[in-house]
Design an enzyme around this catalytic site. Structure first.
Site, PDB file in Angstrom:
ATOM      1  N   ARG A 112       0.829  -1.218   0.000  1.00 33.30           N
ATOM      2  CA  ARG A 112       0.000   0.000   0.000  1.00 33.30           C
ATOM      3  C   ARG A 112       0.861   1.265   0.000  1.00 33.30           C
ATOM      4  NH1 ARG A 112      -4.472  -0.151   4.525  1.00 33.30           N
ATOM      5  NH2 ARG A 112      -4.784   1.974   3.804  1.00 33.30           N
TER       6      ARG A 112
ATOM      7  N   GLN B  70     -10.446  10.059   8.103  1.00 34.96           N
ATOM      8  CA  GLN B  70     -10.251   8.635   8.400  1.00 34.96           C
ATOM      9  C   GLN B  70      -9.096   8.087   7.569  1.00 34.96           C
ATOM     10  OE1 GLN B  70     -14.394   6.588   8.552  1.00 34.96           O
ATOM     11  NE2 GLN B  70     -14.652   8.436   7.332  1.00 34.96           N
ATOM     12  N   ASN B  71      -8.576   8.901   6.662  1.00 31.59           N
ATOM     13  CA  ASN B  71      -7.549   8.409   5.750  1.00 31.59           C
ATOM     14  C   ASN B  71      -6.195   8.363   6.433  1.00 31.59           C
ATOM     15  OD1 ASN B  71      -9.568   8.338   3.909  1.00 31.59           O
ATOM     16  ND2 ASN B  71      -8.974  10.210   2.836  1.00 31.59           N
ATOM     17  N   VAL B  72      -5.381   7.423   5.983  1.00 29.85           N
ATOM     18  CA  VAL B  72      -4.038   7.301   6.539  1.00 29.85           C
ATOM     19  C   VAL B  72      -2.987   7.898   5.602  1.00 29.85           C
ATOM     20  CG1 VAL B  72      -4.641   5.343   8.014  1.00 29.85           C
ATOM     21  CG2 VAL B  72      -3.789   4.909   5.699  1.00 29.85           C
ATOM     22  N   ASP B  73      -3.426   8.357   4.422  1.00 26.18           N
ATOM     23  CA  ASP B  73      -2.475   9.071   3.553  1.00 26.18           C
ATOM     24  C   ASP B  73      -2.289  10.494   4.090  1.00 26.18           C
ATOM     25  OD1 ASP B  73      -4.370  11.014   2.347  1.00 26.18           O
ATOM     26  OD2 ASP B  73      -5.237   9.298   1.317  1.00 26.18           O
TER      27      ASP B  73
ATOM     28  N   HIS C 211      -7.510   7.601  12.183  1.00 25.93           N
ATOM     29  CA  HIS C 211      -7.123   6.194  12.000  1.00 25.93           C
ATOM     30  C   HIS C 211      -5.620   6.002  11.806  1.00 25.93           C
ATOM     31  CE1 HIS C 211     -11.512   5.143  10.653  1.00 25.93           C
ATOM     32  NE2 HIS C 211     -11.394   5.314  11.951  1.00 25.93           N
TER      33      HIS C 211
ATOM     34  N   CYS D   2      11.885  -4.002  16.876  1.00 26.04           N
ATOM     35  CA  CYS D   2      11.938  -2.841  17.764  1.00 26.04           C
ATOM     36  C   CYS D   2      13.309  -2.772  18.441  1.00 26.04           C
ATOM     37  CB  CYS D   2      10.844  -2.976  18.820  1.00 26.04           C
ATOM     38  SG  CYS D   2      10.907  -1.715  20.096  1.00 26.04           S
TER      39      CYS D   2
ATOM     40  N   GLY E  71     -16.879  11.516   0.856  1.00 27.01           N
ATOM     41  CA  GLY E  71     -16.214  10.294   0.383  1.00 27.01           C
ATOM     42  C   GLY E  71     -16.044   9.227   1.438  1.00 27.01           C
TER      43      GLY E  71
ATOM     44  N   ASN F  25     -20.755  12.600  -1.948  1.00 24.55           N
ATOM     45  CA  ASN F  25     -20.389  11.205  -2.236  1.00 24.55           C
ATOM     46  C   ASN F  25     -20.894  10.835  -3.618  1.00 24.55           C
ATOM     47  OD1 ASN F  25     -20.133   8.309  -2.237  1.00 24.55           O
ATOM     48  ND2 ASN F  25     -20.126   8.369   0.008  1.00 24.55           N
TER      49      ASN F  25
END
Ligand code: NAD
Ligand code: ZN
Length: 247
Positions: free
Chosen positions: A71, A106-109, A123, A152, A192, A218
């Site tokens: 991703r 909510q996007n992680v980009d 998120h 780690c 969206g 949307n």
């Protein structure tokens, strides 16, 4: 200009506090597939839900890490589209008008940031990592061209993406901010998002219960009866129209 667009413009002109929640659909026009789109290639036989959980990571860390590396490679060259840019302009416009525009994603980009917006991530972040055991943030370099697991430096456990997985709590500061902004706003805009994943999907209901008007942008609207104004268009088309009319 359609009646619905005009109604949205009037609501935004009169609002003092606007709260905006974005989902995967706002990045679709940047070329990032949404979660309900079919996964491509290697991953087409997996459901995203089965890869984004601590159970999946414990069962097969290599598979989950590989999926995120895939991703990351899919997202790394993508750029903000006219929807991200229009929201950044609206945030600036809000400042000049004495309005608050709270942008929550909510996007992680990081396409909102790239466009110049201030944004709260519910998120997590695709580009951040942390330890799956001791939770320490991982600051080291990650080589996106290969998918070997990383350990780690504190406790040797595997490093994982700093993303909220199914069944996990949202980061408390971000969630508090989102709840407060939703409860305080006069207008709440969902952009969206399929509004299926809670607790984020509950924010529009919270806003409505405190008297806010709801706008949905949307391509395939959710048919939620609480929504006051539905703009059934691409975010990258309708948001520039709104910002041009308001600015
Ligand atoms: P989604 O994929 O469920 O919904 C995307 C929405 O965008 C759809 O309603 C679609 O009609 C709309 N859309 C598509 N193109 C559009 C465009 N050009 N303009 C306007 N709208 C458009 O995404 P979501 O609602 O953001 O999902 C919510 C959350 O669920 C995600 O943030 C994620 O955290 C979580 N989720 C994660 C995974 C995962 O990480 N693997 C999988 C599923 C859901
Ligand atoms: Zn650790």
């Amino acid at each position: 200009m359609t009646n619905d667009v005009q109604q949205a413009i009037t609501l935004l002109q009169n609002a003092k506090h606007i709260c905006i929640l974005t989902g995967a659909g706002i990045s679709a026009e940047s070329g990032i597939p949404t979660f309900r789109d079919k996964q491509t290639g290697l991953w087409e036989n997996f459901r995203a839900e089965d890869l984004a959980s601590i159970d999946a990571f414990e069962r097969d860390p290599k598979m989950v890490w590989s999926w995120y590396q895939w991703r990351r490679n899919l997202v790394k060259d993508k750029q903000p589209n006219p929807a991200h840019h229009a929201l950044a302009s609206l945030q600036q416009w809000g400042k000049t008008q004495g309005k608050t525009l709270s942008l929550i994603t909510q996007n992680v980009d990081d396409l909102h940031e790239q466009a110049g917006s201030q944004v709260t991530h519910l998120h997590g972040h695709l580009w951040k990592n942390k330890c799956s055991q001791c939770d320490a943030a991982y600051q080291g370099e990650i080589d996106y061209s290969q998918d070997a697991l990383v350990n780690c430096p504190e406790c040797e456990a595997y490093i994982r993406p700093d993303i909220v997985w199914f069944g996990e709590m949202l980061p408390s500061g971000a969630w508090q901010y989102a709840e407060q902004a939703s409860a305080d706003c006069d207008v709440f805009i969902s952009i969206g998002t399929s509004s299926l994943v809670y607790p984020a999907a509950g924010l529009s209901q919270l806003a409505k219960s405190q008297g806010a008007k709801l706008i949905e942008i949307n391509l395939h609207p959710t048919h939620n009866p609480l929504i006051d104004v539905v703009l059934a268009s691409k975010a990258g088309e309708v948001l520039p129209t709104l910002s041009a009319a308001l600015l």
